[in-house]
Design a protein around this motif. Structure first.
Motif, short mmCIF file in Angstrom:
data_model
loop_
_atom_site.label_atom_id
_atom_site.label_comp_id
_atom_site.label_asym_id
_atom_site.label_seq_id
_atom_site.Cartn_x
_atom_site.Cartn_y
_atom_site.Cartn_z
N VAL A 78 0.74 -1.27 -0.09
CA VAL A 78 0.14 -0.11 0.00
C VAL A 78 0.75 1.13 0.07
N SER A 79 0.83 2.20 -1.09
CA SER A 79 1.49 3.09 -1.19
C SER A 79 0.58 4.49 -0.77
N VAL A 80 1.03 5.31 -0.08
CA VAL A 80 0.25 6.21 0.73
C VAL A 80 0.62 7.56 0.32
N PHE A 81 -0.17 8.45 -0.26
CA PHE A 81 -0.17 9.73 -0.43
C PHE A 81 -1.15 10.48 0.24
N ARG A 82 -1.11 10.59 1.56
CA ARG A 82 -2.26 11.22 2.40
C ARG A 82 -1.22 12.13 3.21
N LYS A 83 -1.79 13.17 4.02
CA LYS A 83 -1.23 13.91 4.88
C LYS A 83 -0.77 13.34 5.91
N HIS A 84 0.40 13.78 6.67
CA HIS A 84 0.87 13.31 8.01
C HIS A 84 -0.03 12.93 9.14
N ASP A 85 -1.22 13.84 9.34
CA ASP A 85 -1.97 13.37 10.49
C ASP A 85 -3.06 12.30 9.83
N ASP A 86 -3.09 11.95 8.87
CA ASP A 86 -4.06 10.90 8.44
C ASP A 86 -3.15 9.53 8.70
N LEU A 87 -1.82 9.39 8.62
CA LEU A 87 -1.11 8.29 8.61
C LEU A 87 -1.59 7.46 9.59
N PRO A 88 -1.51 7.67 10.95
CA PRO A 88 -2.22 6.62 11.86
C PRO A 88 -3.20 5.70 11.44
N GLY A 89 -4.44 6.48 11.09
CA GLY A 89 -5.72 5.62 10.49
C GLY A 89 -5.47 5.06 9.30
N VAL A 90 -4.55 5.45 8.41
CA VAL A 90 -4.34 4.65 7.37
C VAL A 90 -3.41 3.34 7.62
N ALA A 91 -2.46 3.62 8.27
CA ALA A 91 -1.85 2.50 9.26
C ALA A 91 -2.60 1.38 9.53
N GLU A 92 -3.52 1.66 10.23
CA GLU A 92 -4.51 0.60 10.62
C GLU A 92 -5.28 0.08 9.88
N GLU A 93 -5.85 0.76 8.74
CA GLU A 93 -6.46 0.21 7.43
C GLU A 93 -5.66 -0.76 6.71
N VAL A 94 -4.35 -0.36 6.36
CA VAL A 94 -3.28 -1.26 5.81
C VAL A 94 -3.31 -2.49 6.75
N ILE A 95 -3.06 -2.46 7.98
CA ILE A 95 -3.15 -3.60 8.63
C ILE A 95 -4.38 -4.57 8.54
N ASP A 96 -5.42 -3.94 8.55
CA ASP A 96 -6.75 -4.68 8.59
C ASP A 96 -6.75 -5.38 7.25
N ALA A 97 -6.36 -4.71 6.22
CA ALA A 97 -6.40 -5.15 4.99
C ALA A 97 -5.60 -6.20 4.49
N GLY A 98 -4.65 -6.45 5.35
CA GLY A 98 -3.82 -7.82 5.11
C GLY A 98 -2.69 -7.49 4.22
N PRO A 112 5.93 6.76 15.01
CA PRO A 112 5.15 5.90 15.66
C PRO A 112 4.14 5.05 14.51
N VAL A 113 3.77 5.36 13.42
CA VAL A 113 3.20 4.54 12.42
C VAL A 113 4.30 3.50 11.85
N ALA A 114 5.33 3.91 11.69
CA ALA A 114 6.26 2.87 11.32
C ALA A 114 6.45 1.88 12.33
N GLU A 115 6.50 1.99 13.60
CA GLU A 115 6.80 1.12 14.69
C GLU A 115 5.45 0.27 14.87
N ARG A 116 4.34 0.83 14.52
CA ARG A 116 3.07 0.36 14.56
C ARG A 116 2.98 -0.99 13.62
N GLY A 117 3.48 -0.32 12.47
CA GLY A 117 3.69 -1.39 11.23
C GLY A 117 4.27 -2.47 11.30
N VAL A 118 5.51 -2.33 12.09
CA VAL A 118 6.47 -3.52 12.28
C VAL A 118 5.88 -4.27 13.23
N GLU A 119 5.31 -3.83 14.53
CA GLU A 119 4.65 -4.79 15.16
C GLU A 119 3.49 -5.46 14.78
#
Length: 159
Positions: A78-98, A112-119
Protein backbone atom coordinates in the motif's frame (compact mmCIF):
# COMPACT_ATOMS: atom_id res chain seq x y z
CA UNK A 1 11.60 -0.12 19.56
CA UNK A 2 13.42 2.04 17.03
CA UNK A 3 12.40 1.73 13.41
CA UNK A 4 15.14 1.16 10.85
CA UNK A 5 14.72 1.79 7.16
CA UNK A 6 14.95 -1.26 4.89
CA UNK A 7 18.16 -1.40 2.88
CA UNK A 8 18.16 -1.03 -0.89
CA UNK A 9 18.40 -4.82 -1.22
CA UNK A 10 15.42 -5.25 1.11
CA UNK A 11 13.37 -2.66 -0.82
CA UNK A 12 14.20 -4.49 -4.04
CA UNK A 13 13.00 -7.77 -2.52
CA UNK A 14 9.79 -6.11 -1.34
CA UNK A 15 9.11 -4.90 -4.89
CA UNK A 16 10.00 -8.28 -6.39
CA UNK A 17 7.59 -10.06 -4.02
CA UNK A 18 4.75 -7.62 -4.74
CA UNK A 19 1.89 -8.59 -7.05
CA UNK A 20 -0.83 -6.11 -6.07
CA UNK A 21 -0.35 -2.42 -5.22
CA UNK A 22 -2.95 -0.07 -3.75
CA UNK A 23 -2.44 3.68 -4.05
CA UNK A 24 -4.18 5.40 -1.13
CA UNK A 25 -4.81 9.04 -1.96
CA UNK A 26 -4.78 8.51 -5.73
CA UNK A 27 -5.65 11.72 -7.55
CA UNK A 28 -7.06 12.58 -10.97
CA UNK A 29 -5.06 15.83 -10.88
CA UNK A 30 -2.26 15.31 -13.42
CA UNK A 31 0.03 17.64 -11.43
CA UNK A 32 -0.10 15.44 -8.30
CA UNK A 33 2.67 12.92 -7.58
CA UNK A 34 0.11 10.14 -7.08
CA UNK A 35 -1.09 10.59 -10.67
CA UNK A 36 2.45 10.36 -12.01
CA UNK A 37 3.13 7.23 -9.94
CA UNK A 38 -0.17 5.71 -11.07
CA UNK A 39 0.62 6.18 -14.75
CA UNK A 40 4.08 4.69 -14.27
CA UNK A 41 2.85 1.65 -12.34
CA UNK A 42 0.12 0.95 -14.91
CA UNK A 43 2.42 1.28 -17.91
CA UNK A 44 5.76 -0.04 -16.65
CA UNK A 45 5.16 -2.75 -14.07
CA UNK A 46 3.44 -6.15 -13.94
CA UNK A 47 1.55 -5.17 -10.78
CA UNK A 48 -2.20 -5.28 -10.41
CA UNK A 49 -3.02 -1.69 -9.40
CA UNK A 50 -5.89 -0.54 -7.18
CA UNK A 51 -6.74 3.10 -6.56
CA UNK A 52 -8.23 4.27 -3.26
CA UNK A 53 -9.96 7.63 -2.88
CA UNK A 54 -13.52 8.08 -1.55
CA UNK A 55 -14.04 11.12 -3.81
CA UNK A 56 -13.35 9.44 -7.17
CA UNK A 57 -15.22 6.78 -9.16
CA UNK A 58 -12.57 6.01 -11.78
CA UNK A 59 -9.00 6.92 -12.66
CA UNK A 60 -7.04 6.12 -15.81
CA UNK A 61 -9.76 3.71 -16.90
CA UNK A 62 -9.74 1.79 -13.62
CA UNK A 63 -12.26 1.81 -10.78
CA UNK A 64 -11.42 3.74 -7.64
CA UNK A 65 -12.40 2.22 -4.30
CA UNK A 66 -13.52 4.26 -1.29
CA UNK A 67 -11.26 2.36 1.14
CA UNK A 68 -8.83 -0.54 1.37
CA UNK A 69 -11.55 -2.79 2.79
CA UNK A 70 -13.48 -2.37 -0.48
CA UNK A 71 -10.73 -3.79 -2.72
CA UNK A 72 -11.55 -7.04 -4.54
CA UNK A 73 -8.28 -8.64 -3.36
CA UNK A 74 -5.91 -7.78 -0.51
CA UNK A 75 -2.97 -5.63 -1.67
CA UNK A 76 0.61 -6.72 -1.07
CA UNK A 77 1.89 -3.16 -0.94
CA UNK A 78 0.00 0.00 0.00
CA UNK A 79 1.59 3.21 -1.24
CA UNK A 80 0.30 6.18 0.73
CA UNK A 81 -0.23 9.72 -0.56
CA UNK A 82 -1.96 11.30 2.42
CA UNK A 83 -1.15 14.08 4.86
CA UNK A 84 0.90 13.35 7.98
CA UNK A 85 -2.03 13.54 10.41
CA UNK A 86 -3.94 10.86 8.44
CA UNK A 87 -1.12 8.29 8.62
CA UNK A 88 -2.05 6.55 11.91
CA UNK A 89 -5.55 5.81 10.61
CA UNK A 90 -4.23 4.71 7.23
CA UNK A 91 -1.74 2.38 8.94
CA UNK A 92 -4.61 0.67 10.80
CA UNK A 93 -6.49 0.25 7.50
CA UNK A 94 -3.37 -1.27 5.91
CA UNK A 95 -3.02 -3.74 8.78
CA UNK A 96 -6.74 -4.63 8.62
CA UNK A 97 -6.51 -5.10 4.83
CA UNK A 98 -3.91 -7.84 5.24
CA UNK A 99 -1.20 -6.05 3.27
CA UNK A 100 2.46 -6.99 3.60
CA UNK A 101 3.99 -3.54 3.10
CA UNK A 102 3.15 -0.01 4.17
CA UNK A 103 4.98 2.39 1.84
CA UNK A 104 4.93 6.10 2.72
CA UNK A 105 5.79 8.27 -0.25
CA UNK A 106 8.42 11.00 -0.45
CA UNK A 107 8.05 13.56 2.30
CA UNK A 108 6.10 11.25 4.61
CA UNK A 109 7.82 10.20 7.81
CA UNK A 110 6.01 9.03 10.93
CA UNK A 111 8.02 6.93 13.41
CA UNK A 112 5.04 5.80 15.56
CA UNK A 113 3.24 4.63 12.40
CA UNK A 114 6.37 2.76 11.28
CA UNK A 115 6.71 1.11 14.68
CA UNK A 116 3.02 0.14 14.68
CA UNK A 117 3.42 -1.36 11.21
CA UNK A 118 6.47 -3.38 12.21
CA UNK A 119 4.71 -4.60 15.36
CA UNK A 120 1.84 -5.80 13.13
CA UNK A 121 4.30 -7.68 10.89
CA UNK A 122 4.44 -5.23 7.99
CA UNK A 123 7.41 -4.17 5.96
CA UNK A 124 7.55 -0.40 6.31
CA UNK A 125 9.19 2.02 3.89
CA UNK A 126 9.08 5.76 4.51
CA UNK A 127 10.07 8.84 2.54
CA UNK A 128 10.64 6.90 -0.68
CA UNK A 129 8.80 6.93 -3.99
CA UNK A 130 7.65 3.51 -5.16
CA UNK A 131 7.99 4.67 -8.80
CA UNK A 132 11.56 5.88 -8.34
CA UNK A 133 12.56 2.74 -6.44
CA UNK A 134 10.99 0.41 -9.00
CA UNK A 135 12.56 2.29 -11.91
CA UNK A 136 15.93 2.28 -10.17
CA UNK A 137 15.90 -1.47 -9.67
CA UNK A 138 14.41 -2.16 -13.13
CA UNK A 139 17.15 -0.16 -14.87
CA UNK A 140 14.76 2.53 -16.07
CA UNK A 141 16.10 5.40 -14.01
CA UNK A 142 18.72 7.54 -15.65
CA UNK A 143 20.74 10.24 -13.88
CA UNK A 144 18.17 12.70 -15.22
CA UNK A 145 15.47 10.77 -13.37
CA UNK A 146 13.73 9.02 -16.27
CA UNK A 147 14.31 6.40 -18.94
CA UNK A 148 16.16 8.09 -21.78
CA UNK A 149 15.13 5.42 -24.28
CA UNK A 150 18.73 4.58 -25.10
CA UNK A 151 19.07 0.92 -25.96
CA UNK A 152 21.39 -0.97 -23.68
CA UNK A 153 23.04 -4.36 -23.89
CA UNK A 154 22.83 -4.69 -20.12
CA UNK A 155 20.54 -7.52 -19.06
CA UNK A 156 17.57 -6.44 -16.99
CA UNK A 157 17.64 -8.53 -13.81
CA UNK A 158 14.42 -7.09 -12.46
CA UNK A 159 11.00 -8.10 -13.73
Amino acid sequence: MTWTSPSAAQRREILLDTKRVALVGASANTARPSYFVATYLLSSTPYEIYFVNPRLDSLLGSPVYPSLKDLPKPPDLVSVFRKHDDLPGVAEEVIDAGAKTLWLQLGLWHEPVAERGVEAGLNVVMNRCVKIEHARFAGGLHLAGFDTGVISSRRNKFR
